[in-house]
Design an enzyme around this catalytic site. Structure first.
Site, mmCIF file in Angstrom:
data_model
loop_
_atom_site.group_PDB
_atom_site.id
_atom_site.type_symbol
_atom_site.label_atom_id
_atom_site.label_comp_id
_atom_site.label_asym_id
_atom_site.label_seq_id
_atom_site.Cartn_x
_atom_site.Cartn_y
_atom_site.Cartn_z
ATOM 1 C CE1 TYR A 167 1.233 -25.794 16.577
ATOM 2 C CE2 TYR A 167 0.548 -24.768 14.616
ATOM 3 C CZ TYR A 167 0.574 -24.776 15.756
ATOM 4 O OH TYR A 167 0.071 -23.965 16.963
ATOM 5 C CB SER B 241 -2.981 -22.792 16.017
ATOM 6 O OG SER B 241 -2.451 -22.080 15.266
HETATM 7 N N1 LIG Z 1 2.724 -18.330 19.837
HETATM 8 C C1 LIG Z 1 1.990 -18.349 18.792
HETATM 9 O O1 LIG Z 1 2.022 -17.487 17.682
HETATM 10 C C2 LIG Z 1 0.984 -19.382 18.476
HETATM 11 C C3 LIG Z 1 0.069 -19.163 17.478
HETATM 12 C C4 LIG Z 1 -0.881 -20.508 17.452
HETATM 13 C C5 LIG Z 1 -0.980 -21.221 18.498
HETATM 14 N N2 LIG Z 1 -0.273 -21.449 19.350
HETATM 15 C C6 LIG Z 1 -0.227 -22.419 20.490
HETATM 16 O O2 LIG Z 1 -0.178 -21.763 21.677
HETATM 17 C C7 LIG Z 1 0.445 -22.914 22.730
HETATM 18 C C8 LIG Z 1 1.603 -22.332 23.373
HETATM 19 O O3 LIG Z 1 2.706 -22.263 22.424
HETATM 20 P P1 LIG Z 1 3.839 -21.111 22.529
HETATM 21 O O4 LIG Z 1 3.837 -20.363 21.333
HETATM 22 O O5 LIG Z 1 3.725 -20.410 23.712
HETATM 23 O O6 LIG Z 1 5.349 -21.858 22.386
HETATM 24 P P2 LIG Z 1 6.390 -22.343 23.367
HETATM 25 O O7 LIG Z 1 7.023 -21.051 23.968
HETATM 26 O O8 LIG Z 1 7.232 -23.214 22.821
HETATM 27 O O9 LIG Z 1 5.723 -22.977 24.630
HETATM 28 C C9 LIG Z 1 5.303 -24.298 24.635
HETATM 29 C C10 LIG Z 1 5.092 -24.728 26.179
HETATM 30 O O10 LIG Z 1 4.846 -25.916 26.348
HETATM 31 C C11 LIG Z 1 5.780 -26.823 27.193
HETATM 32 N N3 LIG Z 1 5.800 -28.058 26.488
HETATM 33 C C12 LIG Z 1 6.541 -28.477 25.386
HETATM 34 N N4 LIG Z 1 6.540 -29.757 24.949
HETATM 35 C C13 LIG Z 1 6.025 -30.335 26.121
HETATM 36 C C14 LIG Z 1 5.605 -31.582 26.707
HETATM 37 N N5 LIG Z 1 5.919 -32.519 25.796
HETATM 38 N N6 LIG Z 1 4.968 -31.994 27.788
HETATM 39 C C15 LIG Z 1 4.895 -30.827 28.532
HETATM 40 N N7 LIG Z 1 4.831 -29.523 28.128
HETATM 41 C C16 LIG Z 1 5.316 -29.235 27.169
HETATM 42 C C17 LIG Z 1 7.002 -26.039 27.138
HETATM 43 O O11 LIG Z 1 7.716 -26.141 28.376
HETATM 44 P P3 LIG Z 1 8.962 -27.485 28.249
HETATM 45 O O12 LIG Z 1 9.695 -26.872 27.077
HETATM 46 O O13 LIG Z 1 9.598 -27.048 29.665
HETATM 47 O O14 LIG Z 1 8.244 -28.668 28.505
HETATM 48 C C18 LIG Z 1 6.271 -24.450 27.061
HETATM 49 O O15 LIG Z 1 5.774 -24.196 28.443
HETATM 50 C C19 LIG Z 1 0.642 -24.198 21.797
HETATM 51 O O16 LIG Z 1 -0.347 -24.864 21.936
HETATM 52 C C20 LIG Z 1 0.940 -23.703 20.250
HETATM 53 O O17 LIG Z 1 0.376 -24.324 19.442
HETATM 54 C C21 LIG Z 1 0.830 -20.601 19.434
#
Ligand SMILES: NC(=O)c1ccc[n+]([C@@H]2O[C@H](COP(=O)([O-])OP(=O)(O)OC[C@H]3O[C@@H](n4cnc5c(N)ncnc54)[C@H](OP(=O)(O)O)[C@@H]3O)[C@@H](O)[C@H]2O)c1
Length: 253
Positions: free
Chosen positions: A160, A147
């Site tokens: 985080y 991130s």
């Molecule tokens: N969106 C952004 O702007 C952004 C920016 C920088 C970095 N990121 C990174 O991108 C990645 C994805 O984030 P996102 O924004 O797409 O978030 P999100 O919509 O909350 O998606 C998270 C995913 O991880 C799964 N997950 C959560 N807890 C879990 C667990 N204990 N075991 C297995 N799976 C789990 C969730 O499904 P379930 O709830 O079904 O488990 C979901 O598929 C993360 O690493 C985040 O830090 C995102």
């Protein structure tokens, strides 16, 4: 365009049911991947995403529910992977925000277990599968989702931001160690992208965040898919140990 094709390749995308993981899983399939396994905790969400991704056509989509906050579950998921694995995307992640004086120890355990330890456990368990897929000319690929929070200094997200900086460092360390085995390890450091994790933040501050980005918008699914396909394809064969911000320039603004 063959440079960016993934025909015949197999991939595992953790957290592939929504948000950034779903963007990446779709991108890999659109680039021709033969088999993409997605995983997350909720079986219903896994089934729904498998149905959605299956409409892309071409590659097979398989779902495996697993809670990756424990080593046992990481090992169980890794054990379901049979044969060569060309691409491992460690994407599942969680965040937590609270003022310093209220920040609980549970917010360290939850975030570090999932964001930092699970990519390590999965990598360790899947190196034999990745080695099976790897050749000197076309290495197997590990893509960790870090991130820009691991590069910048956001407030209140203590565990985080630390977990993501650690993921970037783990990426470099593993790139050095696994490169000689024809496995590349890189990280994508996303800026703001629409997802459940970001929904409340974007609802409240979306316009201001977009305004702060030099390109004046938040990320689109194709922006994330493009970076992942690049790193997974022949185009990215010589990239190893890199942390690539995909953030419209936010980290340099
Ligand atoms: N969106 C952004 O702007 C952004 C920016 C920088 C970095 N990121 C990174 O991108 C990645 C994805 O984030 P996102 O924004 O797409 O978030 P999100 O919509 O909350 O998606 C998270 C995913 O991880 C799964 N997950 C959560 N807890 C879990 C667990 N204990 N075991 C297995 N799976 C789990 C969730 O499904 P379930 O709830 O079904 O488990 C979901 O598929 C993360 O690493 C985040 O830090 C995102």
């Amino acid at each position: 365009m063959d440079l960016f094709r993934l025909d015949g390749k197999t991939a595992l995308v953790t957290g592939g049911t929504r948000g950034i993981g779903l963007m990446i899983a779709r991108g890999l399939l659109e680039a021709g991947a033969a088999r993409v396994v997605i995983s997350s905790r909720k079986a219903a969400a896994v089934d729904e995403a498998v149905a959605e991704l299956s409409k892309v056509g071409g590659g097979e989509v398989v779902g495996v529910p697993a809670d990756l906050s424990t080593e046992e579950e990481c090992l169980r998921l890794a054990g379901t992977v049979e044969g060569p694995l060309h691409i491992l995307v460690n994407n599942a992640g969680a965040t937590w925000g609270a003022p310093l004086e209220e920040f609980p120890s549970s917010a360290w355990d939850k975030v570090i277990d999932l964001n930092l330890k699970s990519p390590f456990y999965l990598t360790k368990a899947l190196v034999p599968r990745l080695r099976e897929a790897a050749t000197a000319d076309d290495p197997a690929r590990i893509i960790n989702i870090g991130s820009i929070d691991g590069i910048m200094t956001p407030g209140q997200r203590y565990s985080y931001t630390s977990s993501k900086a650690a993921v970037h460092q783990l990426t470099r360390v593993l790139a050095k160690e696994l490169g000689p085995q024809a496995i590349t390890v890189n990280a994508i450091a996303p800026g703001p992208f629409e997802s459940k994790m970001m929904a409340a933040t974007l609802d409240a501050f979306g316009e201001a965040i977009a305004e702060a980005v030099p390109l004046k918008r938040i990320g689109r699914p194709d922006d994330m898919a493009g970076a992942a396909v690049f790193l997974a394809s022949r185009a990215g064969s010589y990239v190893n140990g890199a942390v690539i911000p995909v953030d419209g320039g936010l980290t340099v603004a």
